[in-house]
Write a protein that holds these residues in place. Structure first.
Motif, short mmCIF file in Angstrom:
data_model
loop_
_atom_site.label_atom_id
_atom_site.label_comp_id
_atom_site.label_asym_id
_atom_site.label_seq_id
_atom_site.Cartn_x
_atom_site.Cartn_y
_atom_site.Cartn_z
N ILE A 1 -2.10 -1.30 -3.75
CA ILE A 1 -1.00 -1.98 -2.83
C ILE A 1 -1.02 -0.43 -1.89
O ILE A 1 -0.42 -0.02 -3.73
CB ILE A 1 0.05 -2.67 -3.15
N SER A 2 -0.71 -0.14 -1.21
CA SER A 2 -0.24 1.50 -0.82
C SER A 2 0.80 1.12 -0.23
O SER A 2 0.56 0.08 0.22
CB SER A 2 -0.96 2.32 -1.18
N GLY A 3 1.64 2.24 0.46
CA GLY A 3 2.60 2.18 1.80
C GLY A 3 3.64 0.50 1.77
O GLY A 3 3.89 0.62 2.99
N ALA A 4 4.27 0.41 0.91
CA ALA A 4 4.67 -0.87 0.81
C ALA A 4 6.18 0.37 1.08
O ALA A 4 6.47 1.25 0.28
CB ALA A 4 4.51 -1.81 -0.85
N ALA A 5 7.15 -1.03 0.93
CA ALA A 5 8.17 -0.33 1.26
C ALA A 5 9.05 0.00 -0.40
O ALA A 5 10.15 1.25 -0.34
CB ALA A 5 9.30 -1.24 2.19
N SER A 6 8.97 -0.27 -1.14
CA SER A 6 9.10 0.25 -2.82
C SER A 6 8.11 -0.36 -3.60
O SER A 6 6.98 -0.94 -3.36
CB SER A 6 10.00 -1.23 -3.07
N ASN A 7 8.32 -0.02 -4.53
CA ASN A 7 7.57 -0.24 -5.75
C ASN A 7 7.22 -1.40 -6.21
O ASN A 7 6.44 -2.80 -6.01
CB ASN A 7 7.41 0.12 -6.69
N SER A 8 8.89 -2.16 -6.16
CA SER A 8 8.60 -3.58 -6.39
C SER A 8 8.14 -4.31 -5.16
O SER A 8 7.78 -5.02 -5.35
CB SER A 8 10.14 -3.62 -6.37
N ASP A 9 8.21 -4.13 -4.29
CA ASP A 9 6.93 -4.86 -2.75
C ASP A 9 5.59 -5.09 -3.07
O ASP A 9 5.53 -5.40 -3.02
CB ASP A 9 8.39 -3.92 -1.76
N ALA A 10 5.70 -3.72 -3.76
CA ALA A 10 4.31 -3.58 -3.68
C ALA A 10 3.75 -4.35 -4.65
O ALA A 10 2.55 -5.21 -4.73
CB ALA A 10 3.55 -2.12 -3.89
N ARG A 11 4.51 -4.68 -6.28
CA ARG A 11 4.33 -5.14 -7.18
C ARG A 11 4.03 -6.52 -6.44
O ARG A 11 3.05 -7.89 -6.64
CB ARG A 11 4.90 -5.05 -7.66
N LYS A 12 5.33 -6.86 -5.63
CA LYS A 12 5.21 -8.41 -5.33
C LYS A 12 3.69 -8.84 -4.36
O LYS A 12 3.37 -9.88 -4.31
CB LYS A 12 6.28 -8.70 -4.31
N VAL A 13 3.32 -8.33 -3.88
CA VAL A 13 2.12 -8.50 -3.23
C VAL A 13 0.54 -8.06 -4.05
O VAL A 13 0.19 -9.03 -3.79
CB VAL A 13 2.36 -7.34 -2.04
N ALA A 14 1.44 -6.91 -4.74
CA ALA A 14 0.05 -7.41 -5.53
C ALA A 14 -0.25 -8.65 -6.31
O ALA A 14 -1.24 -8.82 -6.70
CB ALA A 14 -0.54 -5.96 -6.50
N LEU A 15 0.55 -9.38 -6.43
CA LEU A 15 1.13 -9.95 -7.55
C LEU A 15 0.46 -11.38 -6.72
O LEU A 15 -0.17 -12.80 -7.19
CB LEU A 15 2.11 -10.92 -8.37
N ALA A 16 1.15 -12.07 -5.79
CA ALA A 16 0.77 -12.82 -4.76
C ALA A 16 -0.52 -12.71 -3.84
O ALA A 16 -0.92 -13.82 -4.31
CB ALA A 16 1.60 -12.67 -3.15
N ILE A 17 -1.53 -11.69 -3.76
CA ILE A 17 -2.83 -11.84 -3.93
C ILE A 17 -3.50 -11.34 -4.99
O ILE A 17 -4.96 -12.96 -5.06
CB ILE A 17 -3.19 -10.39 -3.53
N ALA A 18 -3.15 -11.36 -6.16
CA ALA A 18 -3.93 -11.84 -7.26
C ALA A 18 -3.86 -13.11 -8.41
O ALA A 18 -4.79 -13.24 -8.89
CB ALA A 18 -3.58 -10.87 -8.70
N ASN A 19 -2.78 -13.95 -7.65
CA ASN A 19 -2.88 -14.75 -8.46
C ASN A 19 -2.92 -15.83 -7.10
O ASN A 19 -2.78 -16.70 -7.78
CB ASN A 19 -1.24 -15.44 -8.85
N SER A 20 -2.94 -15.99 -6.03
CA SER A 20 -3.33 -17.49 -5.32
C SER A 20 -4.70 -17.33 -4.96
O SER A 20 -5.50 -16.98 -5.11
CB SER A 20 -3.47 -16.24 -3.75
N PRO A 21 -4.65 -18.93 -5.59
CA PRO A 21 -5.87 -19.74 -5.79
C PRO A 21 -6.69 -19.48 -4.63
O PRO A 21 -7.59 -19.85 -4.81
CB PRO A 21 -5.13 -21.12 -5.98
N LEU A 22 -6.25 -19.54 -3.23
CA LEU A 22 -7.35 -19.60 -2.49
C LEU A 22 -7.37 -18.04 -2.53
O LEU A 22 -9.20 -18.15 -1.91
CB LEU A 22 -6.43 -20.14 -1.29
N VAL A 23 -7.08 -16.96 -2.64
CA VAL A 23 -7.66 -15.50 -2.77
C VAL A 23 -8.73 -15.46 -3.56
O VAL A 23 -10.50 -15.27 -3.73
CB VAL A 23 -6.91 -14.85 -2.88
N LYS A 24 -8.18 -16.68 -5.51
CA LYS A 24 -9.30 -16.33 -5.97
C LYS A 24 -10.53 -17.10 -6.30
O LYS A 24 -11.83 -16.96 -6.14
CB LYS A 24 -8.15 -17.04 -7.70
N THR A 25 -10.59 -18.47 -4.85
CA THR A 25 -11.59 -19.14 -5.16
C THR A 25 -12.96 -18.78 -4.50
O THR A 25 -14.34 -18.21 -4.48
CB THR A 25 -11.70 -20.44 -4.78
#
Lengths: 414, 414
Positions: free
Chosen positions: A296-320
């Motif tokens: 993730i890049s271009g987020a408002a903060s590193n913490s926001d970037a991590r939230k997005v990265a985690l949401a993608i990496a943990n999403s069952p719909l993305v992972k399936t």
């Protein structure tokens, strides 16, 4: 426990690496029958006098007795030797006061066997939660374990600590110190209940560096945040996660001082070894068929970037979708939207590898489904999201969600 | 899209319920070929003059054009009639400026066809994200849709809004008002990407009550928080979630005033209908074989209780254990530990239904694995966790995680 009959297709092609001997570290592994039959399941590691210990541990509110005990002892005095004892098959977590008693019995018996203070004996247990640990099965074999101690026993240890792992995990690096080489080696286990912070992971790192406890702990904490705390298999945080690092001081090199070039080189090598092990854990993710980097890049903060990265990496719909090799970027958009991070649909761009998929709030005019599908056929997949808002960055490594995960976990205990 | 060949085993045994006619509401559904072939996929709902509208919507930062448009219009003036138009197969989400244009074309054409202000036409789209919505396929059939409007068309509508649903969902209730009966009916679709707040759900509620927009909105918001915001299938929040409620005022009963016994009765009935629909959505969770209630008590706060309930209900390890009918309470402990809520291992108790599993930081002395396993054989499972700390409470409803979920989602688009 589900029968694991296949090695993960993502396992390193070369097999378990050849790891150098660290002077002052000896290993012994044995079949003690804690839970499994026909395999080694208990490991004893003896560490020479003067060894410095550092560690990082699960943040779970229900962490195991062994973790609590290690946390108590980790920054204690370093005179005298030390030891680590590990069992697989039973995590001794949520076992009430009996759990603490078992840890006391095991570490006490190891201390007696090796002539150490119990304050310098660290233990780990991994496996089923909530069942009493039959500690006698471990204490009964300590004499035999002691007589088996050898300096080249690390690959046996890497196998003995496995639970649902399909391959043993090891990594190493060498650093030029002042006046001599410094070696770093590590082994890890873990393949499910993997999520920051930290995962069902056990990680043991060894170095012959001379280094203070405080500096070693600082470097280990920092490297953990950049490696093991950036992986997720299933978002489930274990009660038993433990990383222990032992520095024996047996290298000919001078003592490492903070802020020096040698310290930077040592940190870089340490981080590389830990990243290698962390990636191996993801590559052994339960049922994994794809290794996935989410950047993730271009987020408002590193913490926001991590939230997005985690949401993608943990999403069952993305992972399936990844499991189905489906370049379903709509689900990436969904995950960005649910993450809680600041996002503007019309500034978002998404790439699969180098393929620009979406930009300006819609699919890119140059995107072809064939190009997206071609990237999805790779064993290693890269998902890049730029939020177009600021300079916040994050990376997470994960795997896909397949039938294999369900096979392994729907009947783990039976 | 994966072929859905079986109705969920958890579907209500009686099939789609018989729903009473709400005077002033007419439905028409048609096969417009938006994406699917051989099934109705577009629904038009005409609402009589004076109809009051309320709604709740997804909190996603990447919500769809239709959702943004509904949110703009929901509390507008109520003179003149109103309409709702829904398509299945394409969510028109993340389709950039073209998405907003499509919504404008569709709602404008509906307004013209029915002689309404475009400000009173609400639209929903559900299905694939990020593909352009061919809006002409909808506007081309509006004349035919208009001529098909009938007051008993709700069960056709419940079918036409389905995507991966395996059964249509409806519920109803009747309340005694002052001077007459008040009816409430609702239909819903949704079975994946289900998580608070709110889910890939579309929900349409109708009542003949006379009620102000403000009071209706208050009651709908409150009831949403107690029903649809307490369900999760896969923790994935949709970009398109929409609940719309229309009150026609055609009942003979007096206008409902806040704080009266009639208002309380109306709220109770509204909540019951919404809870029934929410449970039906979970019962149609993609691949579901178990309906699971997670009930938390004794937390330090309601917000902590909700964290624990969500951690359990979304844990892949808990959900795969449920699929395997494995009373693996260790994974419940793990989920409590990772939730971020205040917890004390030695005060925690866990029950499966009425079976006390664990207390005081360990397995209960009276617990037998057979009793736990027997509860797991049920189609409806109750997991109760008491944290022993305070009076915080929460409930979540979810389903298990099975091979069926992966079959449905690994290749949704192809």
């Amino acid at each position: 426990m589900a029968k694991i009959t296949h090695v993960s297709p993502l396992a390193p092609k070369g097999g378990f690496p050849s790891l150098p001997i660290i002077e002052g570290v000896r290993f012994s592994s044995i079949e003690a029958g804690v839970r499994y039959k026909g395999r080694k399941d208990v490991t004893l590691i003896e560490l020479v006098d003067g060894t410095v210990m550092a560690g990082t541990f699960t943040s779970s509110a229900t962490r195991s007795a062994a973790v609590l005990d290690c946390q108590d002892k980790i920054d204690g005095p370093t005179d005298g030797g030390a030891a680590i004892v590990i069992n697989a098959g039973n995590s001794n977590a949520f076992t009430g006061k009996n759990g603490m008693e078992a840890v006391g019995k095991i570490t006490g018996a190891v201390a007696e066997t090796l002539g150490l203070s119990p304050q310098r004996v660290f233990s780990s247990s991994t496996g089923v939660i909530g069942e009493p640990l039959k500690w006698e099965r471990i204490t009964n074999v300590l004499g035999e374990l002691k007589s088996g101690l050898r300096d080249d026993g690390i690959s046996d240890a890497a196998r003995a600590i496995m639970t649902t792992d399909t391959f043993p995990k090891g990594a190493q690096a060498t650093v030029s110190g002042t006046g001599g080489e410094i070696k770093i080696v590590g082994i890890a286990k873990g393949s499910g209940m993997i999520a920051p912070d930290m995962a069902t992971m056990l990680v043991y790192m060894f170095t012959d560096a001379k280094i203070s406890q405080r500096l070693l702990q600082d470097l280990v904490t920092r490297a953990t945040n950049e490696t093991f705390n950036c992986i997720t298999v299933d978002s489930d945080t274990s009660t038993s996660d433990t990383l222990l690092m032992a520095a024996t001081g047996t290298s000919a090199a001078d003592s490492i001082q903070g802020g020096t070039a040698v310290c930077d080189a040592f940190y870089g090598a340490l981080r590389d070894v830990m990243l290698d092990l962390a990636h191996q854990v993801v590559r052994d993710g339960e049922g994994a068929s794809k290794f996935v980097e989410v950047r993730i890049s271009g987020a408002a903060s590193n913490s926001d970037a991590r939230k997005v990265a985690l949401a993608i990496a943990n999403s069952p719909l993305v992972k399936t979708a990844l499991a189905g090799e489906d370049p379903n970027w709509g689900r990436i958009v969904m995950a960005v939207g649910k993450s809680g991070a600041q996002a503007d649909r019309d500034l978002l761009s998404i790439r699969f590898g180098d393929v620009l998929v979406a930009e300006n709030g819609w699919v890119s005019p140059d995107y072809s489904e064939d190009a997206g599908a071609a990237h999805m056929k790779n064993e290693d997949i890269l998902i890049r999201v730029d939020l177009g808002l600021g300079s916040g960055e994050a990376v997470m490594w994960t795997c896909d969600l397949t039938h294999g995960y369900i096979e392994i976990n729907a009947d783990y205990r039976s």
